[in-house]
Design an enzyme around this catalytic site. Structure first.
Site, PDB file in Angstrom:
ATOM      1  N   SER A  21      29.729 -19.228  29.708  1.00 51.94           N
ATOM      2  CA  SER A  21      30.358 -20.283  28.923  1.00 51.94           C
ATOM      3  C   SER A  21      30.387 -19.922  27.439  1.00 51.94           C
ATOM      4  O   SER A  21      30.965 -18.906  27.063  1.00 51.94           O
ATOM      5  CB  SER A  21      29.628 -21.602  29.198  1.00 51.94           C
ATOM      6  OG  SER A  21      30.315 -22.696  28.663  1.00 51.94           O
ATOM      7  N   ASP A  65      36.861 -24.551  38.219  1.00 53.31           N
ATOM      8  CA  ASP A  65      36.221 -24.693  36.912  1.00 53.31           C
ATOM      9  C   ASP A  65      37.163 -25.407  35.953  1.00 53.31           C
ATOM     10  O   ASP A  65      38.211 -24.878  35.587  1.00 53.31           O
ATOM     11  CB  ASP A  65      35.852 -23.312  36.372  1.00 53.31           C
ATOM     12  CG  ASP A  65      34.878 -23.380  35.209  1.00 53.31           C
ATOM     13  OD1 ASP A  65      34.906 -24.377  34.467  1.00 53.31           O
ATOM     14  OD2 ASP A  65      34.104 -22.420  35.041  1.00 53.31           O
ATOM     15  N   HIS A 114      32.054 -24.613  37.045  1.00 55.69           N
ATOM     16  CA  HIS A 114      31.341 -24.074  35.886  1.00 55.69           C
ATOM     17  C   HIS A 114      29.842 -23.886  36.127  1.00 55.69           C
ATOM     18  O   HIS A 114      29.267 -22.858  35.747  1.00 55.69           O
ATOM     19  CB  HIS A 114      31.560 -25.006  34.696  1.00 55.69           C
ATOM     20  CG  HIS A 114      31.475 -24.334  33.372  1.00 55.69           C
ATOM     21  ND1 HIS A 114      32.414 -23.427  32.924  1.00 55.69           N
ATOM     22  CD2 HIS A 114      30.551 -24.435  32.368  1.00 55.69           C
ATOM     23  CE1 HIS A 114      32.082 -22.995  31.719  1.00 55.69           C
ATOM     24  NE2 HIS A 114      30.962 -23.600  31.358  1.00 55.69           N
TER      25      HIS A 114
END
Length: 408
Positions: A180, A350, A383
């Site tokens: 991320s 995601d 995610h």
């Protein structure tokens, strides 16, 4: 009022990378339990999450050029070491969490210990503002000036300081794993010419360089939000998701028509396929962590503007003073060395690292040298699966390990 709520929506959108315990209900059909200790502020990451499993672990500190004292953990070898010199791997977390998020699953299912058992010298970074990196050579976290930074400073100071430290201790180029936000400021650093002489290869999980295609209702609202005066709106320098002011904003958001806060994690990150309920419980005991409000504003600008640029001060004269121009400079990702081995892994579900945004990044990387770019697409992953997925070892971590072994 609409602009205020949109701004609040934007902040909570990014904050929901780590769900707030009062507003996120996370359901999982996976009931497998594992034993792990939850880290308390007085207990370091080594003691809580590594030593208890029989691994060596060292608690270290790194001081950045601008005075922040960062916590760093080193796992120099696996449980069955052969005593040979081991290649270093630095592992970097995302926003509103710290290094312990990599260690929530059992030892045979978390990335740092898997890498250690496969012959790597593992280093776990913790960015400024998180619970073990709240020190400075001259400032205290109670001072608003302590929080006067965004991810630009992570690019300019935190990551280079940690790389310098690991490189000096090992005498070897460093392999890198980011998730991320940890992918964003690595890419930005490389585009600015930093780390290029010290990084051996990089594995980027849920890569984020562009955020303009988030496909949730919250994402749509965030893309339209006005964020220029969000610091004034909140009246906060530190953005603490566990604090009362942020909780009040979450309450306001959840009361807004059309916003469903029943499962905020799924609503923002996408429908994670493979989370273990006990791991999520442990996650909520440890996270989320603080960051600066300015960092949240900068992320919001990335969503709104659709470009990877330095922090926009919201005033032409301020931008001119800091950058010598009226608009913030762009991070030019085409500057990333074409011969740097990269592994990118992204998921079909995601909502933060959206497929279209990843494809835009891949388009920029299309001139990468043949054989130097490896791409993995996982249809069912969202995610959080990349750091807490019960099957992440088989689907992602084994591939990351093999990728790094190929670079040796």
């Amino acid at each position: 009022m609409a602009a205020t709520l949109a701004s609040v929506c934007l902040l909570v959108l990014v904050a929901a990378l780590a769900p707030h315990r009062a507003y996120a209900s996370i359901r999982s059909s996976l009931g497998q339990k594992h034993a792990a200790a939850a880290a308390a502020p007085s207990v370091g990451i080594c003691a809580s999450s590594v030593l208890v499993y029989g691994y060596q672990c060292q608690e270290l500190q790194v001081t950045t050029q601008d005075g922040y004292i960062l916590s760093l953990q080193r796992i120099p070898e696996g449980r069955h070491s052969n005593g040979t010199k081991k290649p270093p791997v630095l592992i970097q977390h995302g926003v509103l969490v710290d290094g312990v998020t990599w260690l929530l699953n059992s030892p045979d299912r978390n990335l740092p210990l898997i890498l250690a058992d496969n012959g790597f010298d593992v280093w776990i970074a913790n960015t400024r503002g998180t619970r073990f990196s709240r020190r400075h050579t001259s400032m205290d976290p109670s001072d608003p000036k302590f929080w006067n930074w965004s991810w630009d400073e992570l690019v300019a100071f935190d990551l280079p300081a940690v790389f310098d430290f690991v490189y000096s201790k090992t005498g070897q180029k460093v392999n890198y794993v980011g998730h991320s936000l940890g992918t964003l400021f690595a890419l930005a650093s490389l585009s600015d010419g930093k780390l290029v002489d010290q990084m051996k290869s990089a594995a980027l999980l849920s890569p984020i360089a562009y955020l303009s295609h988030m496909n949730t209702a919250l994402g749509v609202a965030a893309a339209k939000a006005f964020v220029g005066e969000i610091t004034t709106l909140l009246g906060l320098a530190e953005f603490n998701p566990k604090g009362e002011p942020v909780a009040q904003f979450l309450n306001a958001l959840c009361a807004y028509p059309g916003v469903d806060c029943y499962d905020l994690l799924e609503a923002v990150t996408g429908k994670n396929c493979c989370l273990n309920s006990s791991t999520v419980d442990l996650f909520l005991k440890n996270e989320p962590q603080s960051t600066s409000t300015r960092n949240m504003v900068h992320l919001a600008q990335t969503v709104r503007d659709g470009v990877l640029a330095k922090y926009n001060y919201g005033r032409l004269d301020f931008n001119l003073m800091h950058y010598g121009k009226f608009s913030p400079p762009i991070y030019n990702l085409s500057n990333i060395p074409h011969n740097l081995p990269l592994f990118l892994s992204y998921g079909g579900r995601d909502s933060l690292s959206d497929i279209r945004d990843v494809e835009l990044l891949l388009d920029i990387l299309k001139l990468h040298d043949v054989g130097k770019l490896t791409v993995q697409y996982i249809k069912d992953y969202a995610h959080a699966d990349f750091i807490m997925g019960l099957n992440a070892k088989d689907i992602v971590y084994n591939q990351v390990t093999a990728f790094f072994q190929q670079q040796q």
